[in-house]
Design a protein around this motif. Structure first.
Motif, mmCIF file in Angstrom:
data_model
loop_
_atom_site.group_PDB
_atom_site.id
_atom_site.type_symbol
_atom_site.label_atom_id
_atom_site.label_comp_id
_atom_site.label_asym_id
_atom_site.label_seq_id
_atom_site.Cartn_x
_atom_site.Cartn_y
_atom_site.Cartn_z
ATOM 1 N N SER A 146 57.696 74.500 80.180
ATOM 2 C CA SER A 146 58.103 73.713 81.256
ATOM 3 C C SER A 146 59.169 72.663 80.775
ATOM 4 O O SER A 146 60.186 73.293 80.096
ATOM 5 C CB SER A 146 56.857 73.241 82.037
ATOM 6 N N SER A 194 47.866 76.736 85.592
ATOM 7 C CA SER A 194 47.750 75.518 84.598
ATOM 8 C C SER A 194 47.751 76.162 83.366
ATOM 9 O O SER A 194 46.929 76.989 82.977
ATOM 10 C CB SER A 194 46.844 74.684 85.402
ATOM 11 N N GLN A 199 49.930 71.128 82.299
ATOM 12 C CA GLN A 199 50.871 71.670 83.140
ATOM 13 C C GLN A 199 50.765 72.604 84.210
ATOM 14 O O GLN A 199 49.910 73.306 83.773
ATOM 15 C CB GLN A 199 52.286 72.119 82.362
ATOM 16 N N TYR A 201 52.679 75.592 86.428
ATOM 17 C CA TYR A 201 54.015 76.363 86.863
ATOM 18 C C TYR A 201 53.620 77.427 87.741
ATOM 19 O O TYR A 201 52.828 77.915 87.496
ATOM 20 C CB TYR A 201 54.460 76.493 85.394
#
Length: 302
Positions: A146, A194, A199, A201
């Motif tokens: 990310s 996750s 994070q 995405y």
């Protein structure tokens, strides 16, 4: 004429029956062959873990927090390597836009067979460029997760490789091998994934794999990786016999009948089980099964 007619009908039924039996046999496997298949898969799995690109040789993961990031074991470095055999000052990774450049501080650092003597490009995501930098037994490459860009460091003579004794598994059991049905999403459906970094995405689920067990139907969203489907799942064994962050499973894509062979005897641990230097994706909520899948790899080192 009547004899010829009934003979023809009988032959057609026989051919049809033979074809159907052939279709069934495409999915059938004997217990002995199944055990051999799983053992071959497991041996390849261990070889992959121990390979130069495997997960057992990771010794560091460093995220770039500055435009200039010096790597080494000495003082006044942004990326500190805790390894007595690593150089005091290895070199500097410079971030320029979405690209990363490297300038060496010592001799003997290579990309491929060519020694690096000046500043060079080592990461360009727009062109899928991230070569491996080598120095002695060390290997490193730039990666992106990310909005994070950093460096993954390996030592191909890591002590973990030498000490590795394999992975405990549930007994091989054909009960956990299913002729599952693949139901495509048209178009592919975006789902949130996750990872252990915290994070989240978007990922494209190309469909779901559906299977029945003890009178109940279960489904798993499937991602696409090349010519395979990739399943990230958790189940009733997670955080007990198996890793709390779930397990992974690859299958071949569905055949012309929409069938996927779903064999949980090949369920395997994410790399985060073996190293803190991985960035494993976690199971999406819909892939957490209310079912204890007592097949495949157990947690490692527990």
């Amino acid at each position: 004429m009547r004899l010829t007619y009934f003979t023809l009908i009988f032959c057609l039924l026989l051919v049809t029956s033979a074809c159907r039996e052939g279709e069934v046999e495409n999915y059938f496997i004997t217990k002995e062959n199944h055990e051999t298949d799983i053992e071959n898969w497991y041996n390849n799995r261990i070889s992959s873990l121990k390979s130069d690109n495997g997960w057992l040789n990771l010794v560091g993961l460093y995220w770039f927090e500055n435009e200039s990031n010096r790597l080494g074991k000495g003082e006044n470095v942004e990326l500190e390597v805790k390894d007595d055999f690593f150089p005091e000052s290895f070199g500097t990774f410079g971030v320029l836009g979405n690209q990363v450049y490297f300038k060496p501080d010592i001799n003997g650092i290579k990309i491929g067979a060519e020694e690096i003597t000046e500043k060079v490009l080592v990461f360009d995501p727009d062109n899928n460029f991230s070569p491996t930098i080598t120095f002695g037994t060390y290997r490193m490459s730039v990666l992106q997760r990310s909005d994070l860009v950093g460096l993954r460091l390996r030592n191909v003579e890591s002590g973990l490789i030498k000490d590795f004794q394999g992975i405990d598994r549930f007994p091989v059991n054909m009960e956990w091998r299913f002729e599952a049905r693949f139901i495509p999403y048209e178009p592919a459906k975006e789902i949130p994934i996750s990872n252990v970094l915290g994070q989240t995405y978007p990922a494209l689920a190309v469909g779901k794999v559906s299977f029945g067990y003890q009178g109940r139907v279960y489904s798993l969203d499937a991602l696409e990786e090349g010519d395979q489907l990739f399943l990230i799942f958790a189940d009733g064994t997670s955080s007990a016999e198996t890793y709390g962050g779930g397990r992974y499973l690859y299958t071949q894509k569905a055949d012309e009948n929409g069938i996927v062979i779903l064999d949980f005897n090949k369920a395997f641990n994410p790399p985060c089980v073996f190293t803190p230097f991985a960035t494993c994706p976690l199971p999406p909520r819909q892939n957490i099964l209310e079912l204890a899948i007592e097949a495949g790899e157990k947690n490692w080192g527990k």
